[in-house]
Design a protein around this motif. Structure first.
Motif, PDB file in Angstrom:
ATOM      1  N   VAL A  89       0.191  -3.687  -0.471  1.00 18.38           N
ATOM      2  CA  VAL A  89      -1.021  -4.739  -0.340  1.00 18.38           C
ATOM      3  C   VAL A  89      -0.826  -5.260   1.054  1.00 18.38           C
ATOM      4  CG1 VAL A  89      -1.967  -6.773  -1.404  1.00 18.38           C
ATOM      5  CG2 VAL A  89      -0.950  -5.030  -2.664  1.00 18.38           C
ATOM      6  N   VAL A  90      -1.875  -5.337   1.991  1.00 15.03           N
ATOM      7  CA  VAL A  90      -2.019  -5.974   3.298  1.00 15.03           C
ATOM      8  C   VAL A  90      -2.820  -7.010   3.222  1.00 15.03           C
ATOM      9  CG1 VAL A  90      -0.698  -4.008   4.273  1.00 15.03           C
ATOM     10  CG2 VAL A  90      -3.244  -4.028   3.863  1.00 15.03           C
ATOM     11  N   LYS A  91      -2.821  -7.555   4.405  1.00 15.76           N
ATOM     12  CA  LYS A  91      -3.845  -8.764   4.760  1.00 15.76           C
ATOM     13  C   LYS A  91      -4.661  -8.451   5.983  1.00 15.76           C
ATOM     14  CE  LYS A  91      -2.726 -13.136   3.812  1.00 15.76           C
ATOM     15  NZ  LYS A  91      -2.172 -14.482   3.872  1.00 15.76           N
ATOM     16  N   LYS A  94      -8.471 -12.328   6.779  1.00 18.00           N
ATOM     17  CA  LYS A  94      -7.706 -12.839   5.949  1.00 18.00           C
ATOM     18  C   LYS A  94      -7.908 -12.632   4.391  1.00 18.00           C
ATOM     19  CE  LYS A  94      -6.083 -16.637   8.735  1.00 18.00           C
ATOM     20  NZ  LYS A  94      -5.669 -17.965   8.736  1.00 18.00           N
ATOM     21  N   GLN A  95      -8.500 -11.513   4.081  1.00 23.06           N
ATOM     22  CA  GLN A  95      -8.808 -11.044   2.732  1.00 23.06           C
ATOM     23  C   GLN A  95      -7.418  -9.670   2.592  1.00 23.06           C
ATOM     24  OE1 GLN A  95     -12.577  -9.882   1.528  1.00 23.06           O
ATOM     25  NE2 GLN A  95     -13.354 -11.801   2.111  1.00 23.06           N
ATOM     26  N   LYS A  96      -7.190  -9.641   1.180  1.00 23.58           N
ATOM     27  CA  LYS A  96      -6.289  -8.552   0.956  1.00 23.58           C
ATOM     28  C   LYS A  96      -6.794  -7.380   0.508  1.00 23.58           C
ATOM     29  CE  LYS A  96      -2.854 -12.323  -0.473  1.00 23.58           C
ATOM     30  NZ  LYS A  96      -2.219 -12.749  -1.423  1.00 23.58           N
ATOM     31  N   THR A 110      -9.720  -5.967  -2.084  1.00 24.09           N
ATOM     32  CA  THR A 110      -9.587  -6.282  -3.387  1.00 24.09           C
ATOM     33  C   THR A 110     -10.764  -7.000  -3.837  1.00 24.09           C
ATOM     34  OG1 THR A 110      -7.201  -6.918  -2.837  1.00 24.09           O
ATOM     35  CG2 THR A 110      -8.213  -7.668  -4.861  1.00 24.09           C
ATOM     36  N   THR A 167       1.706  -7.939   6.360  1.00 25.40           N
ATOM     37  CA  THR A 167       2.334  -7.540   5.356  1.00 25.40           C
ATOM     38  C   THR A 167       1.993  -8.743   4.185  1.00 25.40           C
ATOM     39  OG1 THR A 167       4.342  -8.541   5.959  1.00 25.40           O
ATOM     40  CG2 THR A 167       4.094  -6.119   6.144  1.00 25.40           C
ATOM     41  N   VAL A 168       2.227  -8.643   2.888  1.00 27.44           N
ATOM     42  CA  VAL A 168       1.962  -9.691   1.973  1.00 27.44           C
ATOM     43  C   VAL A 168       3.359  -9.780   1.156  1.00 27.44           C
ATOM     44  CG1 VAL A 168       0.739 -10.367  -0.146  1.00 27.44           C
ATOM     45  CG2 VAL A 168      -0.539  -9.255   1.749  1.00 27.44           C
ATOM     46  N   SER A 215       6.611  -5.334   1.881  1.00 31.95           N
ATOM     47  CA  SER A 215       5.222  -5.828   1.420  1.00 31.95           C
ATOM     48  C   SER A 215       5.234  -5.651  -0.136  1.00 31.95           C
ATOM     49  CB  SER A 215       4.070  -5.409   2.077  1.00 31.95           C
ATOM     50  OG  SER A 215       2.720  -5.721   2.083  1.00 31.95           O
ATOM     51  N   ARG A 216       4.153  -6.298  -0.573  1.00 34.07           N
ATOM     52  CA  ARG A 216       3.904  -6.148  -2.179  1.00 34.07           C
ATOM     53  C   ARG A 216       3.597  -4.745  -2.373  1.00 34.07           C
ATOM     54  NH1 ARG A 216      -1.020  -9.822  -5.304  1.00 34.07           N
ATOM     55  NH2 ARG A 216      -0.653  -8.622  -7.431  1.00 34.07           N
TER      56      ARG A 216
END
Length: 407
Positions: A298-300, A311-313, A330, A345-346, A400-401
């Motif tokens: 998952v990235v931003k 700024k959305q994932k 998402t 990275t998240v 990252s997540r």
């Protein structure tokens, strides 16, 4: 000769009067009829023939207007090719030459309301070089090579085919992701939501400490230091028994003062430890890469030019040439191609799944145990592989997540 014959005096008079151009506002393009005055134009509007033509126009007005526009553009460009193939000339002059033909397509029947709009269209479409001057708009014909045009058409066809292939591939990936998510929800149940708990950090009584695992070079240096110290202990004991400088000996040395041998051994061990730390740092630096994208993380999006996605994932579907990734947003479900410089990275909440993206544990999966917001680091327990069960502190940008769970 008939009453309405071609050579009757009335017909001849009408042809004489109709010589030259009539007013544009009294011309009907659908019927191709030019009226000489306002009264004649009103009579024409109430005629049966005109009403039938307007019924045809009402069935598909856009197509008829587009047809007139295409014919007007074609005739105008043909006249420009014949009359001024290599000249820079005022657009108004070319237009006046074009409308000398009484049977021309009138501009009020096209999608362009003014000559200025039509000239701007020629400039945007690349047919003419357009220039605005105090004396009006000037145009010059742009000559193109037929071979280049054919090559351009082939290139455009290849681009369309590649785009269609990419869209088909994206749809296949989306279907695979949906199937995998469905299977994961069926198998895991509520465990998929374990990483979405509230982030809380409890105050610890003692400061949090951690220790980095030493590499092979550090372990070898430590073993060599222990062997040297073991060899030196008998000699040191004999030296102290003789009373020549040990603590409490006959030499009258001050209690607690280290001997020369001990100082030399400590300096040697410190030098070996520094060398081992330097070797470990160089080893860790050599294991870092300049690309870190990986499928499933998952990235931003941090690109301000992508205003609708800033700024959305999203989830990385696949990686293109190491530095670009296909990102499925998402919220909207859109698929974008974004460079890794515009991604971030998240960090999940404690208990969430992560994927290590850089460093000695690259490509390892793990579970987030805790976060140190002051040092921008997180404690991760690695799962699977050669580092299974090991705990390490990693920087935020090194993991990252990850969209998945451990079984």
């Amino acid at each position: 000769m008939g009453k309405n014959g071609f050579l009757t005096p009335k017909a001849i008079a009408n042809r004489i009067k109709s010589k030259g151009l009539g007013k544009l506002r009294w011309y009907c393009q659908m019927c191709q009829k030019q009226c000489r005055d306002e009264n004649g134009f009103k009579c024409h509007l109430s005629s049966e023939g005109h009403k039938r033509q307007m019924e045809i126009f009402g069935q598909n007005p856009e197509r008829i207007v587009d047809g007139y526009s295409e014919e007007f553009e074609k005739c105008f460009m043909e006249h420009l090719h014949r009359a001024h193939p290599h000249s820079r000339i005022a657009a108004n002059v070319v237009y006046n030459e074009y409308i000398n033909d009484k049977q021309h397509i009138h501009m009020n029947s096209t999608k362009w309301l003014t000559l200025t709009e039509f000239v701007k269209y020629l400039g945007r479409s690349g047919q003419c070089k357009v220039e605005e001057t105090p004396k009006g708009w000037f145009i010059a014909l742009i000559h193109r090579d037929e071979a280049e045009e054919v090559e351009g058409q082939k290139r455009a066809k290849r681009d369309r085919a590649e785009q269609a292939e990419e869209e088909r591939h994206a749809r296949m990936l989306q279907e695979q992701i949906e199937r995998a998510q469905k299977v994961a929800r069926t198998d895991e149940g509520d465990e998929a939501d374990a990483g979405t708990t509230e982030l809380r950090r409890e105050e610890l009584e003692a400061p949090l400490g951690f220790q980095l695992a030493a590499g092979r070079a550090a372990a070898a240096a430590a073993a060599a230091g222990e062997q040297q110290a073991a060899r030196a202990r008998p000699a040191l004991a004999a030296f102290d028994e003789d009373g020549c400088g040990g603590r409490g000996g006959k030499g009258g040395g001050a209690p607690g003062k280290k001997s020369k041998v001990e100082e030399l051994m400590e300096k040697d061990r410190a030098a070996q430890a520094a060398q081992a730390a330097s070797d470990a740092a160089r080893t860790a630096a050599s294991q870092r890469l300049d690309h870190w994208l990986a499928p499933g993380i998952v990235v931003k999006v941090m690109a301000k030019k992508l205003t609708g996605y800033y700024k959305q994932k999203g989830v990385v579907l696949r990686v293109l040439d190491k530095y670009r990734g296909e990102i499925e947003m998402t919220e909207s479900g859109d698929v974008l191609q974004v460079d890794q410089k515009e991604l971030e990275t998240v960090v999940p909440q404690p208990g969430g799944s992560v994927l290590v993206l850089n460093g000695p544990y690259r490509s390892s999966r793990g579970t987030l145990l805790g976060i140190d917001t002051k040092k921008f680091q997180a404690e991760v327990k690695l799962r699977g592989g050669a580092h299974d069960g090991r705990t390490a502190w990693l920087d935020y940008e090194d993991f990252s997540r990850w969209q998945g769970t451990f079984k």
